[in-house]
Design an enzyme around this catalytic site. Structure first.
Site, PDB file in Angstrom:
ATOM      1  N   HIS A 138      28.480  31.704  31.988  1.00 53.94           N
ATOM      2  CA  HIS A 138      29.601  31.174  31.194  1.00 53.94           C
ATOM      3  C   HIS A 138      30.396  30.071  31.892  1.00 53.94           C
ATOM      4  O   HIS A 138      31.156  29.354  31.231  1.00 53.94           O
ATOM      5  CB  HIS A 138      30.580  32.299  30.831  1.00 53.94           C
ATOM      6  CG  HIS A 138      30.031  33.314  29.883  1.00 53.94           C
ATOM      7  ND1 HIS A 138      29.474  32.976  28.673  1.00 53.94           N
ATOM      8  CD2 HIS A 138      29.959  34.674  29.985  1.00 53.94           C
ATOM      9  CE1 HIS A 138      29.092  34.088  28.049  1.00 53.94           C
ATOM     10  NE2 HIS A 138      29.372  35.129  28.829  1.00 53.94           N
ATOM     11  N   HIS A 176      26.238  38.257  25.023  1.00 48.96           N
ATOM     12  CA  HIS A 176      27.171  37.144  24.866  1.00 48.96           C
ATOM     13  C   HIS A 176      26.410  35.828  25.006  1.00 48.96           C
ATOM     14  O   HIS A 176      25.590  35.667  25.908  1.00 48.96           O
ATOM     15  CB  HIS A 176      28.276  37.215  25.926  1.00 48.96           C
ATOM     16  CG  HIS A 176      29.062  38.489  25.888  1.00 48.96           C
ATOM     17  ND1 HIS A 176      28.687  39.614  26.610  1.00 48.96           N
ATOM     18  CD2 HIS A 176      30.189  38.829  25.224  1.00 48.96           C
ATOM     19  CE1 HIS A 176      29.558  40.582  26.378  1.00 48.96           C
ATOM     20  NE2 HIS A 176      30.481  40.136  25.548  1.00 48.96           N
ATOM     21  N   ASP A 263      23.903  44.142  28.125  1.00 46.74           N
ATOM     22  CA  ASP A 263      25.046  44.605  27.358  1.00 46.74           C
ATOM     23  C   ASP A 263      24.784  44.662  25.859  1.00 46.74           C
ATOM     24  O   ASP A 263      25.705  44.872  25.069  1.00 46.74           O
ATOM     25  CB  ASP A 263      26.293  43.757  27.655  1.00 46.74           C
ATOM     26  CG  ASP A 263      25.992  42.286  27.853  1.00 46.74           C
ATOM     27  OD1 ASP A 263      24.837  41.863  27.626  1.00 46.74           O
ATOM     28  OD2 ASP A 263      26.906  41.537  28.253  1.00 46.74           O
TER      29      ASP A 263
END
Length: 394
Positions: A138, A176, A263
């Site tokens: 990120h 994500h 995740d």
């Protein structure tokens, strides 16, 4: 058991990448995974490679000098008041990504580990390399974000491009969106980014829509497969396998770099996807097969997200290594899904874990309550995937 044709990039110092005692990003999962593989006898000492420290000019492959200087200043035991005042501008004073002592040097080692893995594969020393400490996808050129200070994945890919002039397929399976890596190569026709994630409508970082395709010469090189909340194994794997086959066949990479956030599991506390351990056993097998079919076996795998560090991460990341090394346990799991975890490992960590540890490698999904909107979710995922892949040849 001595593994073949793979290296495991690891050093205990990578656990020092730690924001604070209550932060969900907890690198103790590296110790849990290493211990599980040791207990299984799946990790020979000769497989382990120590990560080096990334050079300052290597950080510049992705990050600006201004940002690197800010990280250095905030790494001091007692940062100057001006550095603290400017921390917010660099994304380093948020609840997600707060600055911490020595973060510059600690994260440089993580970046160096991913570069070390890339060199090991591209130099021909090994076919596969795993660096679970990496996958900080990120971080942006001038800003930390989403628990990530330096973007080791982007830096390693840029390093590969400069040193080896290789075409790189980056595959991100974190729940994500892999935004930092995508934007790093959004205009580059020689780096294809393929991200599988929960839709940004409901989840950080809010990007990764199917119409984010790249720009300029890189148009078509950014491919996003967002899935609906409560997506289960069958739908996730259906999309993953279709997209991987089409993209690899079309792009023809020299190397696959994959990010393995775990995740997307139903028990992860920071997302809404409802997959089981099955996807973490099967997704790496698809990557492994395609790496050998199209890339001469060249495959670098990184860690990533995963916030149930007790029940999920050690199993998922161990399964990744077992795939990379063709470990015989995989055949046993295919025949016997309720194959137990090593009893000694479970006992060793049971008292420390705040949650009851599982006793099998795979999850007893037959005992899980079915998702009531399964057909609708599956149909929505298929429609989204059709849009995402509309310019990728079948």
């Amino acid at each position: 058991m001595k593994s073949s044709n793979a290296v495991y990039v690891y050093h205990q110092d990578e656990t020092k990448y730690r924001f604070n005692d209550t932060h969900p990003f907890d690198q103790e999962r590296l110790l849990l995974t290493r211990d599980l593989l040791d207990e299984l006898g799946a990790l020979d000492p000769s497989d382990i490679v120590t990560p080096r420290i990334a050079e300052e000019d290597e950080l510049l492959f992705t990050h600006t000098p201004e940002y690197i200087e800010a990280v250095q200043q905030l790494s001091c035991p007692h940062p100057a008041e001006q550095a603290i005042q400017e921390a917010d501008r660099f994304g380093l004073s948020t609840e997600d990504t707060p600055y911490f002592e020595n973060m510059h040097d600690v994260t440089r080692q993580i970046v160096g580990g991913s570069i070390e893995a890339a060199d090991a594969v591209m130099s021909g020393r090994t076919a596969h390399a795993l660096h679970l400490g990496g996958g900080l996808h990120h971080a942006m050129p001038n800003k930390g974000a989403g628990f990530c200070v330096y973007n080791d994945a982007s830096i390693a890919i840029a390093y590969i491009r400069q040193k080896y002039n290789a075409r790189v397929l980056y595959v991100d399976t974190d729940v994500h969106h892999g935004d930092g890596v995508q934007w790093s190569f959004y205009h580059d026709p020689n780096v294809c980014t393929l991200s599988f994630h929960e839709t940004g409508k409901y989840l950080f970082p809010g990007t990764g829509a199917a119409n984010e395709r790249g720009e300029g010469e890189g148009y078509g090189m950014s491919i996003n497969i967002p899935v609906e909340p409560y997506t289960e194994d069958d739908s996730w794997l259906e999309g993953f396998n279709e997209a991987m086959d089409r993209v690899v066949r079309s792009f023809k990479p020299d190397l696959i770099v994959s990010q393995h956030g775990c995740d997307a599991h139903a028990l992860d506390p920071l997302a809404h996807v409802h997959c089981s351990m099955r996807i973490f056993a099967e997704m790496p097998q698809t990557i492994h097969r395609l790496a050998h079919q199209y890339c001469g076996g060249r495959w670098v795998a990184l860690g990533g997200g995963g916030y149930d560090i007790w029940r999920i991460v050690p199993r998922a990341w161990s399964l990744l290594w077992l795939v990379m090394t063709d470990h015989p346990l995989l055949d046993e799991l295919a025949r016997k899904p309720d194959t137990p975890l090593p009893e000694a490992w479970v006992k060793r960590w049971a008292d420390k874990s705040p949650l009851e540890l599982p006793d099998t490698w795979l999850d007893p999904v037959h005992t899980w309550t079915p998702i009531p909107r399964r057909k609708e979710i599956t149909d929505n995922n298929r429609r989204t995937r059709e849009i995402a892949l509309m310019y990728v040849p079948e």
